[in-house]
Design an enzyme around this catalytic site. Sequence first.
Site, PDB file in Angstrom:
ATOM      1  N   GLN A 151      55.957  41.983  46.223  1.00 53.78           N
ATOM      2  CA  GLN A 151      55.493  41.515  44.921  1.00 53.78           C
ATOM      3  C   GLN A 151      56.376  42.061  43.811  1.00 53.78           C
ATOM      4  OE1 GLN A 151      51.519  43.243  44.859  1.00 53.78           O
ATOM      5  NE2 GLN A 151      52.323  45.143  45.696  1.00 53.78           N
ATOM      6  N   TYR A 180      36.549  50.360  36.003  1.00 52.76           N
ATOM      7  CA  TYR A 180      36.864  49.632  37.243  1.00 52.76           C
ATOM      8  C   TYR A 180      36.684  50.552  38.442  1.00 52.76           C
ATOM      9  CZ  TYR A 180      39.593  47.159  40.813  1.00 52.76           C
ATOM     10  OH  TYR A 180      39.994  46.544  41.968  1.00 52.76           O
ATOM     11  N   ASP A 204      47.344  52.295  43.021  1.00 55.24           N
ATOM     12  CA  ASP A 204      47.394  52.991  41.728  1.00 55.24           C
ATOM     13  C   ASP A 204      46.821  54.390  41.818  1.00 55.24           C
ATOM     14  OD1 ASP A 204      44.432  52.755  41.170  1.00 55.24           O
ATOM     15  OD2 ASP A 204      44.948  50.638  41.220  1.00 55.24           O
ATOM     16  N   GLU A 223      47.934  51.666  51.894  1.00 56.09           N
ATOM     17  CA  GLU A 223      48.606  50.852  50.871  1.00 56.09           C
ATOM     18  C   GLU A 223      49.922  50.344  51.445  1.00 56.09           C
ATOM     19  OE1 GLU A 223      48.240  49.710  47.529  1.00 56.09           O
ATOM     20  OE2 GLU A 223      50.225  48.887  47.983  1.00 56.09           O
ATOM     21  N   ASP A 258      50.531  48.016  56.306  1.00 55.80           N
ATOM     22  CA  ASP A 258      49.673  46.842  56.188  1.00 55.80           C
ATOM     23  C   ASP A 258      48.309  47.237  56.737  1.00 55.80           C
ATOM     24  OD1 ASP A 258      48.350  44.440  56.459  1.00 55.80           O
ATOM     25  OD2 ASP A 258      50.004  43.401  57.442  1.00 55.80           O
ATOM     26  N   CYS A 259      47.247  46.959  56.020  1.00 54.08           N
ATOM     27  CA  CYS A 259      45.937  47.455  56.453  1.00 54.08           C
ATOM     28  C   CYS A 259      45.367  46.702  57.659  1.00 54.08           C
ATOM     29  CB  CYS A 259      44.939  47.461  55.296  1.00 54.08           C
ATOM     30  SG  CYS A 259      44.412  45.828  54.776  1.00 54.08           S
ATOM     31  N   ASP A 279      40.235  47.482  47.845  1.00 48.78           N
ATOM     32  CA  ASP A 279      40.855  47.338  46.514  1.00 48.78           C
ATOM     33  C   ASP A 279      42.149  46.535  46.636  1.00 48.78           C
ATOM     34  OD1 ASP A 279      41.058  47.757  43.765  1.00 48.78           O
ATOM     35  OD2 ASP A 279      42.290  49.554  44.025  1.00 48.78           O
ATOM     36  N   GLU A 356      37.867  40.098  30.185  1.00 48.05           N
ATOM     37  CA  GLU A 356      36.860  39.221  30.791  1.00 48.05           C
ATOM     38  C   GLU A 356      35.968  40.090  31.672  1.00 48.05           C
ATOM     39  OE1 GLU A 356      38.788  36.227  33.227  1.00 48.05           O
ATOM     40  OE2 GLU A 356      40.252  37.673  33.946  1.00 48.05           O
TER      41      GLU A 356
END
Lengths: 370, 370
Positions: A151, A180, A204, A223, A258-259, A279, A356
């Site tokens: 990404q 959050y 994060d 992660e 990779d989970c 998450d 939002e």
Amino acid sequence: MAAAAAARHSTLDFLLGATADCNAILKGLQPIFQQQRMTETIHSWEDHGYLATYTNKNGSFATLRIYPHGLVSVDLQSYNDDMKGRDKIDHILNKIEERMKELFQGSIKRVKRLPAIVRGDAIDRYWPTADGRLVEYDIDEVVYDEDSSFQNIKILHSKQFGNILILSGDVNLAESDLAYTKAIMGSGKEDYTGKEVLILGGGDGGILYEIVKLKPKMVTMVEIDQLVIDGCRKYMRKTCGDVLDNLKGECYQVLIEDCIPVLKRYAKEGRKFDYVINDLTAVPISTSPEEDSTWEFLHLILDLSMKVLKQDGKYFTQGNCINLTEALTLYEEQLGKLYCPVEFSKEVVCVPSYMELWVFYTVWKKRTEI
Amino acid sequence: MAAAAAARHSTLDFLLGATADCNAILKGLQPIFQQQRMTETIHSWEDHGYLATYTNKNGSFATLRIYPHGLVSVDLQSYNDDMKGRDKIDHILNKIEERMKELFQGSIKRVKRLPAIVRGDAIDRYWPTADGRLVEYDIDEVVYDEDSSFQNIKILHSKQFGNILILSGDVNLAESDLAYTKAIMGSGKEDYTGKEVLILGGGDGGILYEIVKLKPKMVTMVEIDQLVIDGCRKYMRKTCGDVLDNLKGECYQVLIEDCIPVLKRYAKEGRKFDYVINDLTAVPISTSPEEDSTWEFLHLILDLSMKVLKQDGKYFTQGNCINLTEALTLYEEQLGKLYCPVEFSKEVVCVPSYMELWVFYTVWKKRTEI
């Protein structure tokens, strides 16, 4: 990235009370542009009014669109964003507004001048919401901008929200967004002391940092993207503290993996967790589960998560923007299709940087009757 | 208001890695517009690139601005917002994006397509923040729209925030914004039981409704605008409950009056309150106190409020958007110029419908040394 000049695009709209005398409006406004020594080009339609285009020697230009139904739209675009240029644009728009008010003597339903849109700036301030609305952020610095194999990772500085993590264009989390992290941990109603916790994603470091404070037995975070961790460790310290400085601590470990295979391994080994916190970034925006592998992915994650969850464990995840009701409904339908029966509750939370309201889910295995 | 058609304004920007070959870009994109049978007009500058304007028989038009510094901006505006029209616009923008990517082979720094801006719609969805940023709300209905002798009063329905009260263009409070009411009441740290409370403004009834639940001795609310109360009583019931159904209750009264003479009267009579809550709309946006009577007004309100406040009483008020640091500083300077010495604290709160963080103040009289 150099702070290049950008184009400022100003708009001014007049919604009239009735159909417009297009010719009278054009005649009334022409002198304002002529005074700026702009070159005029007029296009007229038989039934659709006028488009007048005005160009200036300095490269700026304006369009004046007069719709016969009673809408007059003015656009002004100019490069080289100096204050003198801004004042000049404001001056022209003020003149147009004055003239229109003279012409229509109080019969204008609405005059609307939006904040100017900055186009092609080195710093991009426009990050639409999940429900597709245009919002401008108070971003003043690009702090981190890297492409990983998964990404694009940006960390941008907002004056009010602190640094914001944006993954492939999606606002993920800002330093202001403890709301959050609290929500996806069960809103303070859980006791993590001595518990086994699995975090999927969470690069994060916010969830990890908050849970580690609560004396869990062991937290495993999976992660996929090392570059997210690298950026957040450096620039999201209000969120992650020092927890990402090492991938291993007294009561936690971070796996850069990779989970999915990790979950499969744990399921095979029979490992069980008190809490699984999903998450991951995959937001179920899509509303056509048949055609979209996002839903298959979500279903797989959910199924595997339930397999590694203790019988009285809890699964937490973020859902979606409250306005995307179709996507939320489809997600809830997925919950009815897992290998074991589950129940769920949801909560609506205001995450400061999101602009939002966001839905969070708690899922647990249905107690089997004895 | 009839749901008239509006103009949709779409934008698409390309930020190039280097200066642009304006002519090559123009030549590359022309066929896309020609295919739509749009009429072309080209303006070229010696040093400032091109502006190409394209008009369509149906009244829609496009502008293509090619800046030699490496910015290409496309604008597309069309009236009559049907889905077929939207698809057509998306089709054109997709074609342009494809063509640009072919031309530049991965050297484009950024492609940005903003959500289309709706111009001149019966329902206005754009309400800028106090710090001047462009934000689009999810507004789908105009619930109330009246001009009083003091202001324009709108109540608009937002899908996620419920009804929103907008006074003269300023977003005041939405039904989702209990966080605002809690903050201006002291964030749950005060005991209102048996207390005398004065509310200045507060016509939405939120503060009154919440305090009355806490068994105060007497709450007096002074709101100047009957029409605000009329609108909120009907359409902000999640905020005000039934408290505005009568202007007098067991432990409260609402005076429809300008608060300045009321404060003067109370000061003269020596009436004292445990709490004064200033919920007036006057936002000190101005940053030049010398030239702006807003600051004089604020100062007068503050001085009079201190006069009617018990020695150990508290004064609560909303301040401003956290980004307007100059205005906040000037407000705090005013606090140092009152007839009696005061101290203050502030708190930053996320009010859901505001789309920006908001500062709230608590002010109290400095304890005199014995």
